[in-house]
Design a protein around this motif. Structure first.
Motif, short mmCIF file in Angstrom:
data_model
loop_
_atom_site.label_atom_id
_atom_site.label_comp_id
_atom_site.label_asym_id
_atom_site.label_seq_id
_atom_site.Cartn_x
_atom_site.Cartn_y
_atom_site.Cartn_z
N HIS A 193 -13.67 82.85 37.86
CA HIS A 193 -14.89 83.10 37.09
C HIS A 193 -15.45 81.83 36.48
O HIS A 193 -16.68 81.63 36.45
N TYR A 194 -14.57 80.95 35.99
CA TYR A 194 -15.03 79.73 35.31
C TYR A 194 -15.02 78.50 36.21
O TYR A 194 -15.28 77.39 35.74
N GLY A 195 -14.73 78.69 37.49
CA GLY A 195 -14.79 77.58 38.43
C GLY A 195 -13.70 76.54 38.24
O GLY A 195 -13.94 75.34 38.40
N VAL A 196 -12.49 77.00 37.92
CA VAL A 196 -11.36 76.10 37.69
C VAL A 196 -10.40 76.19 38.87
O VAL A 196 -10.01 77.29 39.28
N GLU A 197 -10.01 75.05 39.40
CA GLU A 197 -9.06 75.03 40.51
C GLU A 197 -7.65 75.22 39.98
O GLU A 197 -7.24 74.57 39.01
N MET A 198 -6.90 76.11 40.62
CA MET A 198 -5.53 76.41 40.19
C MET A 198 -4.57 75.96 41.27
O MET A 198 -4.68 76.37 42.43
N ALA A 199 -3.62 75.11 40.89
CA ALA A 199 -2.73 74.51 41.88
C ALA A 199 -1.79 75.52 42.51
O ALA A 199 -1.70 75.64 43.73
N ALA A 228 4.97 77.04 35.91
CA ALA A 228 4.68 76.85 34.49
C ALA A 228 3.67 75.74 34.25
O ALA A 228 2.72 75.91 33.48
N LEU A 229 3.83 74.60 34.91
CA LEU A 229 2.90 73.50 34.68
C LEU A 229 1.52 73.82 35.23
O LEU A 229 0.50 73.57 34.57
N ALA A 230 1.46 74.39 36.42
CA ALA A 230 0.16 74.74 37.00
C ALA A 230 -0.57 75.75 36.13
O ALA A 230 -1.78 75.66 35.92
N ASP A 231 0.17 76.73 35.60
CA ASP A 231 -0.46 77.73 34.73
C ASP A 231 -0.95 77.12 33.43
O ASP A 231 -2.05 77.45 32.94
#
Length: 261
Positions: free
Chosen positions: A171-177, A182-185
């Motif tokens: 929704h907010y246009g954020v890339e998620m690894a 834990a670190l990616a979140d």
């Protein structure tokens, strides 16, 4: 502390103040043995420091929970009992390190950031108490907290659809690894919060301490509304502890329960 229905806008002096998206943030996330924050335990953690929207560094490690990790939990985050025992820090050591970092951030006024932090912070509080009887508050932690879920529910309350971290990233246009790392979140949660601050000017200019207080009320209002919907739909009512954010007690005080009604 502001009321539950407003944000406090702070006008900075020339050099004395930075809006929180430009200041220091401490991202925090746990992966765990299950979904019960009162009885389950961490199997990994991440603490990531950001300044002015840039990641400066992170501390992340596996944790040996001292018990078997259920297969269902391992299937989600990929951490098996064998790996946690071989590579993980002892649970007590990890808990002390995380608590010390959060207390240090609190004393310096640095917001702890993440998503659905009432889960992570309550679990950490429980583990602190198991170590020496002192929870986060007794150790000196007083906030502030910026929770992407609580803020999104309030600032965009009528939007339909789910609000998991993955959905908020889209929704907010954020890339998620990588989901359920834990670190990616933790990093994705900060990305969502920064994106929200750009979309909602009232959020960008709000004082973190005032936001912290407001989120307590906003979360309580949401749980009251959601609980009423569940009852009307024939579902079981919410656990009254769900209304208490960001650290819920294992045993609910009767005065808390009356306030949540």
């Amino acid at each position: 502390m502001v009321g539950a229905n407003q944000l406090s806008l702070f006008v900075p002096e020339e050099t004395a103040w930075l809006p929180w998206p430009r200041g220091e943030l401490l991202g925090f996330d746990l992966e765990t043995t299950g979904v019960d924050r009162f009885s389950d335990v961490p199997v990994s953690f991440a603490l990531t420091v950001w300044q002015d929207g840039i990641a400066l560094g992170a501390t992340t490690h596996l944790i040996d929970p001292g018990r078997e990790i259920p297969e269902g939990a391992s299937a989600i985050h990929g951490i098996t009992t064998e790996r946690a025992r071989a590579e993980g820090w002892p649970l007590g050591h990890a808990v002390e390190l995380i608590a010390d970092r959060l207390v240090d951030a609190s004393r310096r006024g640095v917001p702890v950031t993440g998503i659905k932090l009432d889960y992570d912070l309550t679990m950490l509080d429980m583990q602190c108490r198991a170590l020496d009887g002192r929870g986060l508050a007794e150790r000196g932690w007083t906030g502030p907290v910026l929770d992407a879920l609580v803020l999104d529910r309030r600032l965009d309350r009528y939007r339909r659809g789910r609000r998991t971290l993955g959905h908020l990233c889209v929704h907010y246009g954020v890339e998620m690894a990588q989901a359920h790392d834990a670190l990616a979140d933790a990093e994705a949660s900060i990305g969502v919060l920064l994106a929200m601050s750009r979309r909602f000017p009232e959020l960008f200019g709000a004082d973190p301490g005032d936001l912290f207080g407001a989120q307590v009320g906003w979360h309580r209002e949401w749980t009251v509304s959601y609980d009423a919907w569940r009852r009307q739909d024939g579902q079981s009512p919410l656990d009254p502890r769900e209304s208490i954010w960001p650290v819920a007690p294992e045993v609910l005080d009767t005065t808390d329960e009356a306030g949540a009604a």
